[in-house]
Scaffold this motif. Structure first.
Motif, mmCIF file in Angstrom:
data_model
loop_
_atom_site.group_PDB
_atom_site.id
_atom_site.type_symbol
_atom_site.label_atom_id
_atom_site.label_comp_id
_atom_site.label_asym_id
_atom_site.label_seq_id
_atom_site.Cartn_x
_atom_site.Cartn_y
_atom_site.Cartn_z
ATOM 1 N N HIS A 144 0.940 3.840 -3.026
ATOM 2 C CA HIS A 144 0.627 5.447 -2.639
ATOM 3 C C HIS A 144 2.076 6.332 -3.175
ATOM 4 O O HIS A 144 1.741 7.407 -3.969
ATOM 5 C CB HIS A 144 0.418 5.590 -1.315
ATOM 6 N N ASP A 202 0.718 -1.219 0.103
ATOM 7 C CA ASP A 202 -0.104 -0.150 -0.058
ATOM 8 C C ASP A 202 0.868 1.225 0.095
ATOM 9 O O ASP A 202 0.739 2.178 -0.894
ATOM 10 C CB ASP A 202 -0.744 -0.083 1.263
ATOM 11 N N ARG A 253 2.448 8.943 -6.679
ATOM 12 C CA ARG A 253 2.582 10.333 -6.109
ATOM 13 C C ARG A 253 3.855 11.052 -6.777
ATOM 14 O O ARG A 253 4.201 12.010 -7.360
ATOM 15 C CB ARG A 253 2.956 10.538 -4.477
#
Length: 590
Positions: free
Chosen positions: A69, A65, A73
């Motif tokens: 993420h 996870d 980004r």
């Protein structure tokens, strides 16, 4: 198996497994299809974690996870960003899932192949340069944003039909300013300096890995790189393959032992490589090598490569190769003195798989579609050579005044012949490769083939007679060499070479036992039988310069001759009357 379903707990049949792709570490990768709630189907790559411990599964899921993420980004082009889910084990449609929960990493399906598979398609230098430049752009973009991939390997770089590159498997993606909680070690693609848990990641690890992939692109058939001697090994391999000195030096820059010497950023380095590869023209290098002492004990050396065959050495007096058109680029050769008068006969396998026989009278084709070549002049004065064709073992015999005769030998499948040795008049022992297994076999004996060592691709092999029984030496594509004593059952080998990777091997039965010659980035090494009070074999290094090919032979006076290709040049050594090794001066000119 294909057809099984999986998905999150609230929708456990959302995905269907289509085709197994590969297994790596603690996970399997499958091609799968996702059916959305709107009925639209989407191909995906599903990485299934095989870990069953619930706490460990959740730990991986937490790490994934974070990776997803951070990768979103960063927004790096051509970085394939996965998503993750926790769900029951794959199961048949409509069946109740059994077992605990598994972790799944889901990525968009990339219609490409791993970089090493793409490279084995014999790509043009310009296409290789473009793929490398695209990989370097991705890595540079990551590094500019102060992140590192940490697990760059051929399996994690996908190349499609247009040469577009995607970098996948972001499991160990990390920022430069965070301490490491896990170290990553992918054999053959990590630098000498090891990651340490609690330490900080560095860009140097990615730079080194890109260097290993440059070697994979240029030398797709070579095995694992030894990270301790990476630059030296790669340089020797590149020169042996026909790449020029400047291109070899360029390719080895990211493999420098000192991290600060690796090129950063990679873009300018890739641009220089593009120009070098566009200008690259194959350099003629020696591929086939044989050394033959004449009746006076003088060594004759037969070489072959992109320019055909040639003779040199003190023993060439009165001997010549045919002037007629023969093989062009030669892959393997064997030679011997045939008949009572000792007529020189040379057998060569060219790059198209054609077997040629050459004497002073001329060259002629003996067979097509062959793979591997080994043989010798036997007790009857005939040169017998062994090769494989259409999965079967074949032999060809020639002596002055006789017609070349061929014979197929059922009983031992063979994809390539590695070595052959006459144990007693008319009885041969042959070493062959079949489906990545090495087999020793005695044609006509009625005995089954004997496997040697574990499965794995081989670079070369050799055979020799010894008082303890016949010996076999095998050289694998990772550069490791093993010595085997052949018996009636499967034979395991003893590692030789002290872990130093080799590129060439030769062996001959001699006095107190077999003598083995190895050639590699560290030079030429000769493993001599134990002598005097010592019971351990002795090692002698005639040169420390990188070497690629090596050949051994014993004369009628029991003296050994050694020939090697050292940095593209031929060198020869021979024992004197007191069995001390001496360098042999080679004559200049043709």
């Amino acid at each position: 198996m294909p057809g099984l379903r999986f998905g999150p707990e609230f929708d456990p049949e959302q995905y269907e497994l289509l085709e197994f792709h590969h297994r790596g570490g603690e996970a399997e990768v499958w091609r799968a299809v996702r059916t959305g709630h709107n009925g639209i189907k989407e191909l995906v790559a599903a990485k299934i974690m095989l870990e069953r411990d619930p706490s460990e599964v959740r730990r991986w899921l937490g790490r994934w996870d974070d990776v997803s993420h951070n990768a979103h980004r960063l927004g790096v082009n051509d970085l394939v960003v996965p998503s993750f889910l926790l769900g029951p084990s794959p199961h048949r449609p409509g069946a109740a899932p059994s077992g605990g929960l598994l972790g799944y990493q889901i990525s968009p399906w990339v219609d490409g192949v791993p970089l090493h598979t793409w490279a084995r398609g014999r790509r043009a230098p310009a296409a290789v340069a473009e793929v490398l430049a695209r990989l370097c752009r991705i890595v540079d973009e990551l590094h500019r944003k102060r992140w590192v991939h940490r697990d760059i390997s051929p399996a994690n770089v996908l190349v499609d039909g247009q040469g577009l590159v995607k970098l996948i498997d972001l499991t160990f993606l990390a920022p430069l300013d965070h301490t490491l909680t896990v170290a990553v070690f992918t054999p053959g693609h990590v630098p000498p300096e090891a990651e340490q848990v609690g330490g900080f990641p560095t860009t140097a690890k990615d730079l080194f890995a890109v260097g290993t992939l440059a070697r994979t692109l240029l030398l797709p058939d070579h095995g694992r790189l030894d990270h301790r001697l990476a630059a030296e090994q790669a340089r020797a391999e590149l020169l042996a393959a026909g790449y020029g000195e400047e291109l070899a030096r360029w390719a080895c820059e990211p493999l420098a032992r000192e991290p600060d010497r690796r090129p950063a950023p990679l873009g300018p380095w890739a641009a220089r490589g593009r120009e070098l590869l566009r200008a690259h023209r194959p350099v003629a290098r020696t591929q086939g090598l044989a050394v033959l002492p004449d009746r006076a004990g003088r060594p004759l050396v037969v070489t072959a490569g992109a320019d055909g065959t040639a003779l040199t050495g003190p023993g060439r007096t009165g001997h010549r190769l045919p002037a007629s058109q023969g093989p062009g680029s030669v892959r393997e050769l064997t030679a011997g003195w045939a008949g009572r008068q000792g007529e020189l006969v040379v057998c060569a396998e060219d790059l198209s798989g054609t077997l040629w026989v050459g004497t002073a009278a001329g060259w002629w084709e003996a067979a097509r579609g062959v793979s591997g070549l080994a043989g010798a002049v036997g007790a009857a004065g005939e040169l017998t050579v062994w090769t494989a064709a259409a999965g079967a073992l074949r032999s060809y015999r020639w002596a002055p005044g006789l017609t070349l005769t061929g014979q197929e030998h059922p009983g031992c499948p063979a994809d390539r012949v590695l070595a052959a040795e006459e144990e007693r008049p008319g009885s041969w022992l042959v070493l062959v490769e079949h489906r990545e297994r090495v087999l020793g076999w005695r044609p006509g004996s009625g005995e089954p083939p004997v496997p040697l060592g574990p499965p794995g691709t081989l670079r070369a092999g050799a055979l020799a007679r010894a008082s303890a029984g016949p010996q076999a030496a095998t050289l694998r594509t990772d550069g490791s060499a093993q010595l085997h004593t052949l018996g009636p059952t499967a034979v395991s080998g003893t590692e030789i070479g002290d872990g130093e990777p080799s590129l060439g091997i030769a062996m001959v039965g001699h006095r107190g036992g077999p003598t083995v010659a190895l050639a590699g980035a560290g030079g030429v090494r000769l493993r001599l039988p134990a002598g005097g009070a010592s019971r351990r074999p002795r090692w002698w290094r005639p040169t420390l310069r990188p070497a690629t090919r090596v050949a051994l032979a014993m004369g009628d006076d029991w003296r050994l001759c050694l020939a090697a290709v050292v940095e593209g040049e031929l060198q020869v050594w021979q024992e004197d009357a007191a069995y001390r090794w001496q360098a042999v001066e080679l004559p200049e000119g043709p």
